[in-house]
Design a protein around this motif. Structure first.
Motif, mmCIF file in Angstrom:
data_model
loop_
_atom_site.group_PDB
_atom_site.id
_atom_site.type_symbol
_atom_site.label_atom_id
_atom_site.label_comp_id
_atom_site.label_asym_id
_atom_site.label_seq_id
_atom_site.Cartn_x
_atom_site.Cartn_y
_atom_site.Cartn_z
ATOM 1 N N SER A 100 -6.521 -1.189 -2.275
ATOM 2 C CA SER A 100 -5.426 -1.580 -3.171
ATOM 3 C C SER A 100 -5.942 -2.279 -4.418
ATOM 4 N N THR A 139 -8.971 -2.058 -5.734
ATOM 5 C CA THR A 139 -9.712 -1.089 -6.537
ATOM 6 C C THR A 139 -8.765 -0.174 -7.306
ATOM 7 N N THR A 140 -7.713 0.279 -6.664
ATOM 8 C CA THR A 140 -6.739 1.143 -7.333
ATOM 9 C C THR A 140 -6.010 0.388 -8.437
ATOM 10 N N VAL A 189 -5.800 8.901 -4.642
ATOM 11 C CA VAL A 189 -6.446 7.823 -3.885
ATOM 12 C C VAL A 189 -5.481 7.206 -2.884
ATOM 13 N N LEU A 190 -4.256 6.950 -3.309
ATOM 14 C CA LEU A 190 -3.285 6.333 -2.398
ATOM 15 C C LEU A 190 -2.922 7.251 -1.233
ATOM 16 N N ALA A 219 -4.598 8.139 -9.264
ATOM 17 C CA ALA A 219 -3.940 7.080 -8.485
ATOM 18 C C ALA A 219 -3.189 7.658 -7.286
#
Length: 184
Positions: A80, A82-83, A55-56, A52
């Motif tokens: 957002s 997808t996360t 990815v962010l 997480a």
């Protein structure tokens, strides 16, 4: 990139180990001092937040490079969502893995001559069972005996193992179980 790499490496390692242990004949398992549930819990604790965060951070640095404003907004919303979906799946799996650490109690019991077994309590609620894995090599155990203990919890913490030639006798509380040699 580092967080994403940590998540990928830990998840790939766990998947490889699980596929190898499940593909071995006779229900063999890999054991290195941790049960499979405990190992899964540790992997999820490391890989989930790492993925997480990775990815962010990666998307936050790449989104400003998109020239069109509306495409940046669409890409941001999709990333957002997808996360969040991945985080929801990870959280559910993490909770069940956490519960599995406590629902499946396992202990390694060693005889005086060095032979050992892993005794794994299975089940919660009104029906308790056990599965015994006999040592085949230093890190591989094969499923040897399984059964039920009725309405009471199987006492995995109070077990002793005695060697009688190729067979082993496991005593756990009031239960005495003959563990035959595992065929190779």
């Amino acid at each position: 990139m580092g967080f994403a790499a940590i998540a990928g490496i830990t998840a790939a390692g766990f998947i490889a180990l699980a596929s190898v242990s499940s593909s071995l004949p006779g229900g063999q398992i890999f054991h290195a001092g941790l049960s499979q549930e405990q190992f899964a819990f540790i992997v999820l604790t490391i890989s989930g937040p790492s993925a997480a965060i990775g990815v962010l951070l990666l998307s936050a640095s790449l989104l400003p490079l998109i020239p069109s404003r509306w495409m940046r907004v669409v890409a941001g919303v999709l990333i957002s969502l997808t996360t969040l979906a991945a985080a929801a799946w990870w959280t559910i799996y993490f909770v069940f893995s956490f519960l599995g650490v406590f629902a499946f109690n396992s202990v390694k019991v060693t005889a005086d001559d060095g032979q050992s077994v892993i005794v794994k309590q299975q089940g919660v609620g009104p029906s308790f069972g056990y599965r015994i894995y006999r040592q085949l090599s230093p890190f591989t155990y094969g499923s040897s005996v399984s059964g039920g203990s009725g309405d009471e919890e199987f006492p995995t913490q109070h077990c002793t193992l005695a060697s009688q030639g190729p067979a082993l006798t496991l005593t756990c509380g009031k239960y005495t179980i003959l563990v035959p040699p595992t065929p190779k």
